[in-house]
Design a protein around this motif. Structure first.
Motif, short mmCIF file in Angstrom:
data_model
loop_
_atom_site.label_atom_id
_atom_site.label_comp_id
_atom_site.label_asym_id
_atom_site.label_seq_id
_atom_site.Cartn_x
_atom_site.Cartn_y
_atom_site.Cartn_z
N GLN A 112 51.46 49.59 16.59
CA GLN A 112 50.13 49.37 16.00
C GLN A 112 50.22 48.71 14.63
OE1 GLN A 112 49.46 53.66 16.41
NE2 GLN A 112 47.61 53.20 17.57
N LEU A 113 51.40 48.16 14.32
CA LEU A 113 51.60 47.53 13.01
C LEU A 113 51.79 46.02 13.14
CD1 LEU A 113 54.28 49.97 11.51
CD2 LEU A 113 51.79 50.06 11.20
N SER A 114 51.52 45.32 12.04
CA SER A 114 51.83 43.89 11.98
C SER A 114 53.34 43.73 11.72
CB SER A 114 51.07 43.24 10.83
OG SER A 114 51.59 43.70 9.59
N GLY A 115 53.82 42.52 11.88
CA GLY A 115 55.24 42.26 11.65
C GLY A 115 55.67 42.63 10.24
N GLY A 116 54.81 42.30 9.30
CA GLY A 116 55.14 42.60 7.91
C GLY A 116 55.18 44.09 7.64
N GLN A 117 54.24 44.81 8.25
CA GLN A 117 54.24 46.27 8.06
C GLN A 117 55.48 46.90 8.69
OE1 GLN A 117 50.36 46.86 9.84
NE2 GLN A 117 49.49 47.51 7.88
N ARG A 118 55.87 46.37 9.83
CA ARG A 118 57.07 46.92 10.48
C ARG A 118 58.30 46.70 9.60
NH1 ARG A 118 56.31 44.93 16.56
NH2 ARG A 118 54.51 44.11 15.55
N SER A 139 64.09 36.82 8.70
CA SER A 139 64.22 35.64 9.57
C SER A 139 63.26 35.61 10.74
CB SER A 139 65.64 35.54 10.12
OG SER A 139 66.51 35.30 9.06
N ASN A 140 62.85 36.79 11.21
CA ASN A 140 62.00 36.81 12.40
C ASN A 140 60.51 36.73 12.08
OD1 ASN A 140 64.17 36.91 14.06
ND2 ASN A 140 64.04 39.11 14.45
N LEU A 141 60.19 36.58 10.80
CA LEU A 141 58.77 36.60 10.42
C LEU A 141 58.28 35.17 10.19
CD1 LEU A 141 59.07 39.53 7.89
CD2 LEU A 141 58.39 39.66 10.27
N ASP A 142 56.96 35.01 10.28
CA ASP A 142 56.44 33.65 10.05
C ASP A 142 56.50 33.32 8.56
OD1 ASP A 142 53.86 34.14 8.69
OD2 ASP A 142 53.40 35.17 10.57
N SER A 143 56.35 32.05 8.24
CA SER A 143 56.73 31.61 6.90
C SER A 143 55.82 32.18 5.80
CB SER A 143 56.78 30.09 6.83
OG SER A 143 55.48 29.59 7.01
N GLY A 144 54.55 32.36 6.09
CA GLY A 144 53.65 32.91 5.08
C GLY A 144 54.05 34.32 4.69
N LEU A 145 54.32 35.11 5.70
CA LEU A 145 54.70 36.50 5.50
C LEU A 145 56.06 36.58 4.80
CD1 LEU A 145 53.75 39.30 6.07
CD2 LEU A 145 54.81 39.18 8.32
N LEU A 148 56.87 38.64 1.46
CA LEU A 148 57.82 39.75 1.44
C LEU A 148 59.01 39.49 0.52
CD1 LEU A 148 57.80 40.95 5.15
CD2 LEU A 148 57.00 42.19 3.16
N ARG A 149 59.36 38.21 0.36
CA ARG A 149 60.42 37.86 -0.59
C ARG A 149 60.16 38.50 -1.93
NH1 ARG A 149 60.24 31.35 -0.56
NH2 ARG A 149 61.18 31.05 1.47
N ARG A 157 58.30 46.51 6.43
CA ARG A 157 58.22 47.46 5.32
C ARG A 157 58.67 48.85 5.74
NH1 ARG A 157 53.15 44.59 4.46
NH2 ARG A 157 53.42 43.20 2.69
N VAL A 158 58.34 49.22 6.99
CA VAL A 158 58.80 50.53 7.48
C VAL A 158 60.33 50.56 7.52
CG1 VAL A 158 58.79 52.15 9.41
CG2 VAL A 158 56.69 50.92 8.83
N ALA A 159 60.91 49.46 7.99
CA ALA A 159 62.38 49.39 8.04
C ALA A 159 62.96 49.49 6.63
CB ALA A 159 62.82 48.08 8.71
N MET A 160 62.31 48.83 5.68
CA MET A 160 62.75 48.93 4.29
C MET A 160 62.63 50.38 3.80
SD MET A 160 63.60 46.11 2.65
CE MET A 160 63.23 46.64 0.98
#
Ligand SMILES: Nc1ncnc2c1ncn2[C@@H]1O[C@H](COP(=O)(O)OP(=O)(O)O)[C@@H](O)[C@H]1O
Ligand SMILES: [Mg+2]
Length: 433
Positions: free
Chosen positions: A134-140, A163-169, A173-174, A142-145
Protein backbone atom coordinates in the motif's frame (compact mmCIF):
# COMPACT_ATOMS: atom_id res chain seq x y z
CA UNK A 1 30.73 6.18 14.61
CA UNK A 2 32.79 3.68 12.71
CA UNK A 3 35.80 4.61 10.63
CA UNK A 4 36.81 2.40 7.73
CA UNK A 5 40.20 1.86 6.17
CA UNK A 6 40.92 -0.40 3.24
CA UNK A 7 44.62 -1.13 2.86
CA UNK A 8 45.82 -2.60 -0.43
CA UNK A 9 42.67 -4.66 -0.75
CA UNK A 10 42.42 -7.08 -3.66
CA UNK A 11 39.63 -9.50 -4.49
CA UNK A 12 40.20 -12.23 -7.03
CA UNK A 13 37.26 -14.56 -7.49
CA UNK A 14 37.62 -18.32 -8.02
CA UNK A 15 37.30 -17.96 -11.78
CA UNK A 16 40.25 -15.57 -11.83
CA UNK A 17 38.23 -12.34 -12.11
CA UNK A 18 40.14 -9.52 -10.46
CA UNK A 19 37.16 -7.58 -9.15
CA UNK A 20 39.09 -5.25 -6.85
CA UNK A 21 42.71 -4.43 -7.52
CA UNK A 22 44.87 -3.10 -4.69
CA UNK A 23 42.43 -0.50 -3.39
CA UNK A 24 43.30 1.70 -0.42
CA UNK A 25 40.63 4.02 0.90
CA UNK A 26 39.77 5.73 4.19
CA UNK A 27 36.33 6.74 5.36
CA UNK A 28 36.35 9.20 8.22
CA UNK A 29 33.99 9.28 11.16
CA UNK A 30 30.59 10.48 9.95
CA UNK A 31 31.76 10.86 6.38
CA UNK A 32 29.50 10.23 3.38
CA UNK A 33 31.78 8.44 0.92
CA UNK A 34 30.42 7.65 -2.53
CA UNK A 35 31.95 4.81 -4.55
CA UNK A 36 31.38 5.68 -8.19
CA UNK A 37 32.04 3.75 -11.36
CA UNK A 38 30.37 1.91 -14.22
CA UNK A 39 28.71 -1.45 -13.80
CA UNK A 40 31.22 -4.22 -13.14
CA UNK A 41 34.05 -2.02 -11.83
CA UNK A 42 34.03 -3.66 -8.40
CA UNK A 43 31.92 -1.32 -6.26
CA UNK A 44 29.64 -3.96 -4.78
CA UNK A 45 32.59 -6.24 -4.11
CA UNK A 46 34.25 -3.50 -2.05
CA UNK A 47 31.05 -3.01 -0.10
CA UNK A 48 30.59 -6.73 0.48
CA UNK A 49 34.11 -7.04 1.80
CA UNK A 50 33.53 -4.18 4.22
CA UNK A 51 30.33 -5.91 5.34
CA UNK A 52 32.16 -9.21 5.77
CA UNK A 53 30.13 -10.99 3.09
CA UNK A 54 33.27 -11.59 0.99
CA UNK A 55 36.81 -12.21 2.15
CA UNK A 56 39.53 -10.12 0.57
CA UNK A 57 42.14 -12.14 -1.30
CA UNK A 58 44.76 -9.72 -0.07
CA UNK A 59 44.94 -6.65 2.11
CA UNK A 60 43.34 -5.42 5.27
CA UNK A 61 39.88 -4.13 6.16
CA UNK A 62 40.09 -1.96 9.25
CA UNK A 63 37.04 -0.88 11.24
CA UNK A 64 37.68 1.71 13.93
CA UNK A 65 41.36 1.08 13.51
CA UNK A 66 41.07 -2.65 14.20
CA UNK A 67 41.77 -5.35 11.67
CA UNK A 68 38.32 -6.71 10.79
CA UNK A 69 39.11 -9.34 8.16
CA UNK A 70 38.12 -12.13 10.57
CA UNK A 71 35.18 -10.31 12.14
CA UNK A 72 31.77 -11.89 11.47
CA UNK A 73 29.29 -9.64 9.64
CA UNK A 74 26.97 -9.43 12.65
CA UNK A 75 29.81 -8.13 14.80
CA UNK A 76 30.58 -5.18 12.53
CA UNK A 77 27.74 -2.79 13.56
CA UNK A 78 26.90 -2.33 9.90
CA UNK A 79 23.57 -1.79 8.20
CA UNK A 80 23.19 -2.42 4.48
CA UNK A 81 20.61 -1.09 2.05
CA UNK A 82 20.49 -2.65 -1.38
CA UNK A 83 18.91 -1.79 -4.68
CA UNK A 84 16.61 -4.79 -4.39
CA UNK A 85 15.70 -4.31 -0.77
CA UNK A 86 12.96 -6.71 0.21
CA UNK A 87 10.33 -5.77 2.74
CA UNK A 88 8.25 -8.47 4.39
CA UNK A 89 4.97 -8.17 2.49
CA UNK A 90 2.78 -9.65 5.21
CA UNK A 91 4.12 -7.32 7.91
CA UNK A 92 3.05 -3.73 8.53
CA UNK A 93 5.48 -0.88 7.95
CA UNK A 94 5.99 -0.61 11.70
CA UNK A 95 6.80 -4.30 12.04
CA UNK A 96 9.15 -4.15 9.07
CA UNK A 97 11.11 -1.31 10.60
CA UNK A 98 11.08 -2.90 14.05
CA UNK A 99 12.04 -6.36 12.82
CA UNK A 100 15.79 -6.08 13.55
CA UNK A 101 14.98 -4.93 17.07
CA UNK A 102 12.62 -7.85 17.60
CA UNK A 103 15.36 -10.21 16.44
CA UNK A 104 17.72 -8.81 19.02
CA UNK A 105 15.12 -9.13 21.75
CA UNK A 106 14.10 -5.51 22.35
CA UNK A 107 10.82 -5.34 24.32
CA UNK A 108 7.64 -4.23 22.48
CA UNK A 109 7.30 -0.88 24.25
CA UNK A 110 10.81 0.54 23.65
CA UNK A 111 10.69 -1.06 20.23
CA UNK A 112 7.52 0.82 19.29
CA UNK A 113 9.06 4.07 20.50
CA UNK A 114 12.22 3.60 18.46
CA UNK A 115 10.16 2.68 15.40
CA UNK A 116 7.99 5.76 15.80
CA UNK A 117 11.07 7.99 16.12
CA UNK A 118 12.72 6.55 13.05
CA UNK A 119 9.51 6.64 11.02
CA UNK A 120 8.85 10.26 11.84
CA UNK A 121 12.44 11.19 10.96
CA UNK A 122 11.81 9.55 7.58
CA UNK A 123 8.42 11.18 7.07
CA UNK A 124 6.51 7.89 7.11
CA UNK A 125 5.08 8.16 10.60
CA UNK A 126 1.54 8.16 9.28
CA UNK A 127 1.77 4.89 7.35
CA UNK A 128 3.08 2.59 10.09
CA UNK A 129 -0.03 0.43 9.99
CA UNK A 130 0.05 -0.13 6.23
CA UNK A 131 1.46 -3.09 4.35
CA UNK A 132 4.30 -2.53 1.87
CA UNK A 133 1.93 -3.11 -1.07
CA UNK A 134 0.00 0.00 0.00
CA UNK A 135 3.06 2.25 -0.29
CA UNK A 136 4.64 4.23 -3.11
CA UNK A 137 8.14 3.33 -4.29
CA UNK A 138 9.62 6.20 -2.37
CA UNK A 139 7.85 5.23 0.83
CA UNK A 140 9.03 1.67 0.49
CA UNK A 141 12.60 2.90 0.09
CA UNK A 142 12.17 4.93 3.26
CA UNK A 143 10.93 1.86 5.11
CA UNK A 144 14.05 0.00 4.00
CA UNK A 145 16.15 2.91 5.23
CA UNK A 146 14.23 2.88 8.51
CA UNK A 147 14.89 -0.80 9.01
CA UNK A 148 18.59 -0.12 8.42
CA UNK A 149 18.93 2.77 10.86
CA UNK A 150 16.69 1.49 13.64
CA UNK A 151 19.55 -0.51 15.14
CA UNK A 152 21.75 2.59 15.23
CA UNK A 153 24.56 1.18 13.19
CA UNK A 154 28.05 2.65 13.17
CA UNK A 155 28.29 2.34 9.42
CA UNK A 156 25.84 2.38 6.52
CA UNK A 157 26.57 0.52 3.34
CA UNK A 158 24.20 1.42 0.53
CA UNK A 159 24.40 -0.30 -2.81
CA UNK A 160 22.60 1.66 -5.52
CA UNK A 161 19.56 2.10 -3.26
CA UNK A 162 17.83 4.48 -5.66
CA UNK A 163 18.46 2.73 -8.96
CA UNK A 164 15.00 1.24 -9.23
CA UNK A 165 13.16 4.50 -8.70
CA UNK A 166 12.07 7.02 -11.29
CA UNK A 167 14.24 10.07 -11.74
CA UNK A 168 12.06 12.61 -9.92
CA UNK A 169 11.87 10.47 -6.83
CA UNK A 170 15.56 9.70 -7.06
CA UNK A 171 16.46 13.37 -6.91
CA UNK A 172 14.16 13.88 -3.93
CA UNK A 173 15.51 10.91 -2.00
CA UNK A 174 19.13 11.85 -2.71
CA UNK A 175 18.76 14.96 -0.64
CA UNK A 176 16.79 13.12 2.02
CA UNK A 177 19.26 10.31 2.41
CA UNK A 178 22.34 12.48 2.64
CA UNK A 179 20.51 14.85 4.99
CA UNK A 180 19.38 12.04 7.24
CA UNK A 181 22.75 10.31 7.30
CA UNK A 182 24.52 13.55 8.16
CA UNK A 183 22.00 14.23 10.88
CA UNK A 184 22.58 10.80 12.38
CA UNK A 185 26.34 11.26 11.98
CA UNK A 186 26.71 7.70 10.71
CA UNK A 187 29.69 6.98 8.44
CA UNK A 188 28.41 5.84 5.07
CA UNK A 189 29.70 4.16 1.95
CA UNK A 190 27.22 4.72 -0.86
CA UNK A 191 27.62 2.94 -4.18
CA UNK A 192 26.33 4.35 -7.45
CA UNK A 193 27.10 4.38 -11.15
CA UNK A 194 25.42 7.77 -11.50
CA UNK A 195 27.95 10.59 -11.52
CA UNK A 196 25.33 13.27 -10.83
CA UNK A 197 24.15 11.36 -7.79
CA UNK A 198 27.73 11.06 -6.57
CA UNK A 199 28.53 14.73 -7.04
CA UNK A 200 25.36 15.92 -5.32
CA UNK A 201 25.46 13.56 -2.32
CA UNK A 202 29.06 12.91 -1.44
CA UNK A 203 31.40 14.42 1.09
CA UNK A 204 34.05 12.65 -0.96
CA UNK A 205 33.85 10.55 -4.10
CA UNK A 206 36.03 7.54 -4.91
CA UNK A 207 36.02 6.71 -8.61
CA UNK A 208 36.76 3.14 -9.72
CA UNK A 209 37.52 1.62 -13.07
CA UNK A 210 38.05 -2.10 -13.62
CA UNK A 211 38.77 -2.73 -9.95
CA UNK A 212 41.29 0.10 -9.72
CA UNK A 213 40.75 3.26 -7.71
CA UNK A 214 41.28 6.23 -10.02
CA UNK A 215 40.78 9.24 -7.80
CA UNK A 216 39.40 10.23 -4.41
CA UNK A 217 38.36 13.70 -3.36
CA UNK A 218 35.55 16.10 -2.66
CA UNK A 219 33.15 16.61 -5.57
CA UNK A 220 34.85 19.95 -6.24
CA UNK A 221 38.29 18.36 -6.30
CA UNK A 222 37.53 15.42 -8.55
CA UNK A 223 35.43 17.51 -10.91
CA UNK A 224 37.78 20.47 -10.99
CA UNK A 225 41.05 18.58 -11.02
CA UNK A 226 40.48 15.00 -12.14
CA UNK A 227 43.54 12.79 -11.56
CA UNK A 228 43.05 10.84 -14.77
CA UNK A 229 41.52 11.18 -18.20
CA UNK A 230 39.01 8.56 -17.18
CA UNK A 231 37.76 10.58 -14.23
CA UNK A 232 37.65 13.69 -16.40
CA UNK A 233 35.47 11.88 -18.92
CA UNK A 234 33.26 10.21 -16.33
CA UNK A 235 32.24 13.30 -14.40
CA UNK A 236 30.01 16.03 -15.71
CA UNK A 237 27.27 16.54 -18.21
CA UNK A 238 27.78 17.25 -21.02
CA UNK A 239 30.98 15.30 -20.92
CA UNK A 240 34.30 17.08 -20.98
CA UNK A 241 35.54 17.75 -24.49
CA UNK A 242 38.73 15.72 -24.92
CA UNK A 243 40.90 16.74 -27.84
CA UNK A 244 44.14 15.43 -29.20
CA UNK A 245 46.80 18.12 -29.30
CA UNK A 246 50.40 18.12 -30.39
CA UNK A 247 52.68 20.24 -28.31
CA UNK A 248 55.10 22.65 -29.85
CA UNK A 249 57.28 24.84 -27.69
CA UNK A 250 58.18 28.33 -28.85
CA UNK A 251 60.81 29.15 -26.26
CA UNK A 252 60.13 32.16 -24.08
CA UNK A 253 56.95 32.92 -25.97
CA UNK A 254 54.31 30.23 -25.67
CA UNK A 255 53.50 26.55 -25.86
CA UNK A 256 51.41 25.81 -28.89
CA UNK A 257 48.70 23.18 -28.59
CA UNK A 258 47.97 22.20 -32.14
CA UNK A 259 44.46 20.76 -32.34
CA UNK A 260 44.58 20.08 -36.07
CA UNK A 261 43.26 23.00 -38.01
CA UNK A 262 43.58 25.43 -35.13
CA UNK A 263 45.82 25.94 -32.13
CA UNK A 264 45.59 27.23 -28.61
CA UNK A 265 48.55 28.94 -26.96
CA UNK A 266 49.68 28.68 -23.36
CA UNK A 267 51.65 31.79 -22.55
CA UNK A 268 55.16 31.11 -21.35
CA UNK A 269 54.51 32.86 -18.05
CA UNK A 270 51.59 30.52 -17.42
CA UNK A 271 52.85 28.14 -14.76
CA UNK A 272 51.39 25.14 -16.61
CA UNK A 273 53.32 25.95 -19.78
CA UNK A 274 56.50 24.48 -18.23
CA UNK A 275 54.84 21.18 -17.37
CA UNK A 276 53.27 20.87 -20.80
CA UNK A 277 56.48 21.90 -22.55
CA UNK A 278 58.06 18.57 -21.56
CA UNK A 279 55.81 17.03 -24.20
CA UNK A 280 57.32 19.05 -27.03
CA UNK A 281 56.81 17.20 -30.28
CA UNK A 282 54.42 14.73 -28.68
CA UNK A 283 50.71 14.39 -28.41
CA UNK A 284 48.69 15.00 -25.29
CA UNK A 285 45.01 15.28 -24.50
CA UNK A 286 43.49 18.67 -23.84
CA UNK A 287 40.26 18.61 -21.86
CA UNK A 288 37.82 21.50 -21.83
CA UNK A 289 34.37 21.51 -20.29
CA UNK A 290 31.46 23.24 -21.93
CA UNK A 291 31.38 25.84 -19.17
CA UNK A 292 34.89 26.93 -20.12
CA UNK A 293 33.74 27.84 -23.64
CA UNK A 294 31.89 31.04 -24.36
CA UNK A 295 30.33 31.94 -27.68
CA UNK A 296 31.73 35.25 -28.93
CA UNK A 297 31.61 37.28 -32.10
CA UNK A 298 33.93 35.85 -34.74
CA UNK A 299 36.36 38.77 -34.75
CA UNK A 300 37.08 38.52 -31.01
CA UNK A 301 40.83 38.45 -30.41
CA UNK A 302 42.52 36.04 -28.02
CA UNK A 303 41.95 32.39 -27.22
CA UNK A 304 39.19 31.76 -29.69
CA UNK A 305 38.30 28.66 -31.70
CA UNK A 306 36.26 28.93 -34.88
CA UNK A 307 33.94 26.23 -36.03
CA UNK A 308 30.68 25.28 -37.62
CA UNK A 309 27.69 23.95 -35.72
CA UNK A 310 27.10 20.35 -36.61
CA UNK A 311 23.87 20.14 -34.66
CA UNK A 312 22.02 21.57 -31.72
CA UNK A 313 20.23 20.05 -28.80
CA UNK A 314 17.61 21.93 -26.88
CA UNK A 315 17.33 21.11 -23.21
CA UNK A 316 14.84 23.76 -22.18
CA UNK A 317 17.05 25.69 -19.75
CA UNK A 318 19.91 25.71 -22.24
CA UNK A 319 20.91 24.52 -25.66
CA UNK A 320 24.03 22.61 -26.54
CA UNK A 321 25.81 23.22 -29.80
CA UNK A 322 28.16 20.56 -31.14
CA UNK A 323 30.79 22.33 -33.12
CA UNK A 324 33.24 21.02 -35.67
CA UNK A 325 36.54 22.78 -35.04
CA UNK A 326 38.73 20.49 -37.13
CA UNK A 327 40.08 18.63 -34.13
CA UNK A 328 40.23 14.97 -33.15
CA UNK A 329 38.28 13.60 -30.23
CA UNK A 330 39.83 11.17 -27.79
CA UNK A 331 37.55 8.29 -26.95
CA UNK A 332 37.44 6.98 -23.41
CA UNK A 333 35.84 3.62 -22.99
CA UNK A 334 34.10 1.91 -20.09
CA UNK A 335 32.20 4.94 -19.03
CA UNK A 336 29.03 2.89 -18.83
CA UNK A 337 25.82 4.71 -19.66
CA UNK A 338 26.48 8.26 -20.72
CA UNK A 339 25.19 11.13 -18.64
CA UNK A 340 21.70 12.08 -19.63
CA UNK A 341 22.64 14.37 -22.44
CA UNK A 342 23.62 14.43 -26.04
CA UNK A 343 25.68 11.29 -25.90
CA UNK A 344 22.66 9.09 -25.41
CA UNK A 345 21.28 10.14 -28.75
CA UNK A 346 21.29 7.89 -31.73
CA UNK A 347 23.43 10.03 -33.93
CA UNK A 348 26.08 10.17 -31.26
CA UNK A 349 25.64 6.57 -30.21
CA UNK A 350 28.69 5.60 -32.20
CA UNK A 351 30.83 7.23 -29.54
CA UNK A 352 29.82 4.73 -27.00
CA UNK A 353 31.34 1.97 -29.05
CA UNK A 354 34.69 3.60 -28.62
CA UNK A 355 37.14 1.30 -26.96
CA UNK A 356 39.65 1.57 -24.21
CA UNK A 357 41.00 5.04 -23.95
CA UNK A 358 42.22 5.43 -27.42
CA UNK A 359 45.94 5.23 -27.39
CA UNK A 360 47.67 8.24 -28.66
CA UNK A 361 50.49 7.13 -30.80
CA UNK A 362 52.34 10.42 -30.71
CA UNK A 363 55.05 9.34 -28.32
CA UNK A 364 56.25 6.65 -30.67
CA UNK A 365 55.98 8.72 -33.78
CA UNK A 366 58.97 10.50 -35.23
CA UNK A 367 58.98 13.96 -33.73
CA UNK A 368 58.82 15.87 -36.96
CA UNK A 369 55.82 13.85 -38.07
CA UNK A 370 53.71 14.90 -35.11
CA UNK A 371 51.91 17.77 -36.71
CA UNK A 372 50.91 16.12 -39.92
CA UNK A 373 49.60 13.11 -38.07
CA UNK A 374 47.26 15.24 -36.03
CA UNK A 375 46.07 16.86 -39.20
CA UNK A 376 44.83 13.46 -40.35
CA UNK A 377 42.19 13.70 -37.63
CA UNK A 378 42.48 10.05 -36.91
CA UNK A 379 42.20 8.38 -33.58
CA UNK A 380 43.51 4.92 -32.80
CA UNK A 381 41.11 2.67 -30.98
CA UNK A 382 42.26 -0.24 -28.90
CA UNK A 383 40.82 -2.82 -31.25
CA UNK A 384 43.52 -1.75 -33.68
CA UNK A 385 41.26 -0.23 -36.29
CA UNK A 386 41.54 3.38 -37.29
CA UNK A 387 38.52 5.61 -37.17
CA UNK A 388 38.14 9.13 -38.32
CA UNK A 389 36.48 10.72 -35.40
CA UNK A 390 36.24 14.47 -35.76
CA UNK A 391 35.63 16.17 -32.45
CA UNK A 392 32.27 17.74 -31.81
CA UNK A 393 32.97 20.40 -29.26
CA UNK A 394 30.06 20.71 -26.83
CA UNK A 395 29.27 24.37 -26.22
CA UNK A 396 26.53 25.79 -24.01
CA UNK A 397 24.20 28.33 -25.55
CA UNK A 398 21.26 30.22 -24.17
CA UNK A 399 17.90 28.53 -24.67
CA UNK A 400 16.43 29.02 -28.13
CA UNK A 401 19.58 30.47 -29.71
CA UNK A 402 19.45 32.45 -32.93
CA UNK A 403 21.66 29.92 -34.69
CA UNK A 404 21.10 26.56 -36.32
CA UNK A 405 23.05 23.66 -37.75
CA UNK A 406 25.59 24.73 -40.30
CA UNK A 407 26.09 28.17 -38.74
CA UNK A 408 29.61 29.29 -37.92
CA UNK A 409 30.34 29.73 -34.23
CA UNK A 410 33.32 31.27 -32.47
CA UNK A 411 34.05 30.27 -28.89
CA UNK A 412 36.39 31.85 -26.44
CA UNK A 413 38.35 29.34 -24.36
CA UNK A 414 38.99 29.99 -20.69
CA UNK A 415 42.59 28.87 -20.82
CA UNK A 416 42.91 28.52 -17.04
CA UNK A 417 40.15 25.90 -17.14
CA UNK A 418 41.98 23.55 -19.53
CA UNK A 419 43.00 20.10 -18.36
CA UNK A 420 46.02 18.23 -19.70
CA UNK A 421 46.59 14.49 -19.78
CA UNK A 422 49.46 12.40 -21.06
CA UNK A 423 49.14 9.44 -23.39
CA UNK A 424 48.60 7.07 -20.46
CA UNK A 425 45.68 9.18 -19.32
CA UNK A 426 47.43 10.66 -16.26
CA UNK A 427 47.00 14.30 -15.43
CA UNK A 428 49.85 16.57 -16.47
CA UNK A 429 50.10 19.07 -13.71
CA UNK A 430 52.30 21.32 -11.72
CA UNK A 431 52.19 20.03 -8.18
CA UNK A 432 49.41 17.99 -6.69
CA UNK A 433 46.28 19.25 -5.09
N1 LIG B 1 30.96 -14.24 -7.14
C1 LIG B 1 31.63 -13.81 -8.22
N2 LIG B 1 32.38 -14.66 -8.96
C2 LIG B 1 33.08 -14.23 -10.04
N3 LIG B 1 33.08 -12.95 -10.47
C3 LIG B 1 32.33 -12.06 -9.79
C4 LIG B 1 31.57 -12.43 -8.64
N4 LIG B 1 30.94 -11.34 -8.16
C5 LIG B 1 31.29 -10.33 -9.00
N5 LIG B 1 32.12 -10.76 -9.96
C6 LIG B 1 32.76 -9.96 -11.01
O1 LIG B 1 33.58 -8.99 -10.39
C7 LIG B 1 33.51 -7.76 -11.09
C8 LIG B 1 33.03 -6.67 -10.17
O2 LIG B 1 31.70 -6.93 -9.81
P1 LIG B 1 30.86 -5.96 -8.87
O3 LIG B 1 31.65 -5.68 -7.65
O4 LIG B 1 29.52 -6.56 -8.67
O5 LIG B 1 30.77 -4.64 -9.76
P2 LIG B 1 29.81 -3.36 -9.62
O6 LIG B 1 29.12 -3.44 -8.29
O7 LIG B 1 30.74 -2.19 -9.72
O8 LIG B 1 28.87 -3.40 -10.77
C9 LIG B 1 32.62 -8.00 -12.28
O9 LIG B 1 33.41 -8.34 -13.38
C10 LIG B 1 31.77 -9.17 -11.84
O10 LIG B 1 31.34 -9.92 -12.94
MG1 LIG C 1 27.06 -3.53 -7.96
Amino acid sequence: MTTVALKDVTKIFQDGTVAVDNVSLDVADGEFMVLLGPSGCGKSTVLRMVAGLEDPTNGAIMLDGQLANQLAPRDRRIAMVFQDFALYPHMTVGDNIGFPLRLSGVEPQPRAERVADVASALGIGDVLARKPSQLSGGQRQRVAMGRAIVRRPGLFLMDEPLSNLDSGLRAELRAEISGLVHELGVSTIYVTHDQAEALTMADRVAIMRKGVLQDVGTPTEVYGKPATLYVAAFLGSPRMNLLEASVYVHLDRYVQLNLGEQSLYLRWDDIRARAVSHYHGERIVVGVRAEALMPVSPDTPGDVLQGRIRYLEHHGHESLAFVDIGATAVIVDELGGAPSNAEENGQRGLRRFGHVLSRLSGRNAPRDAGMTQVAERTSVLSDGRHHRRPAELAVRLAPYPQVSSGHPLAVQVRMEALHFFDERGDRIDVGRR
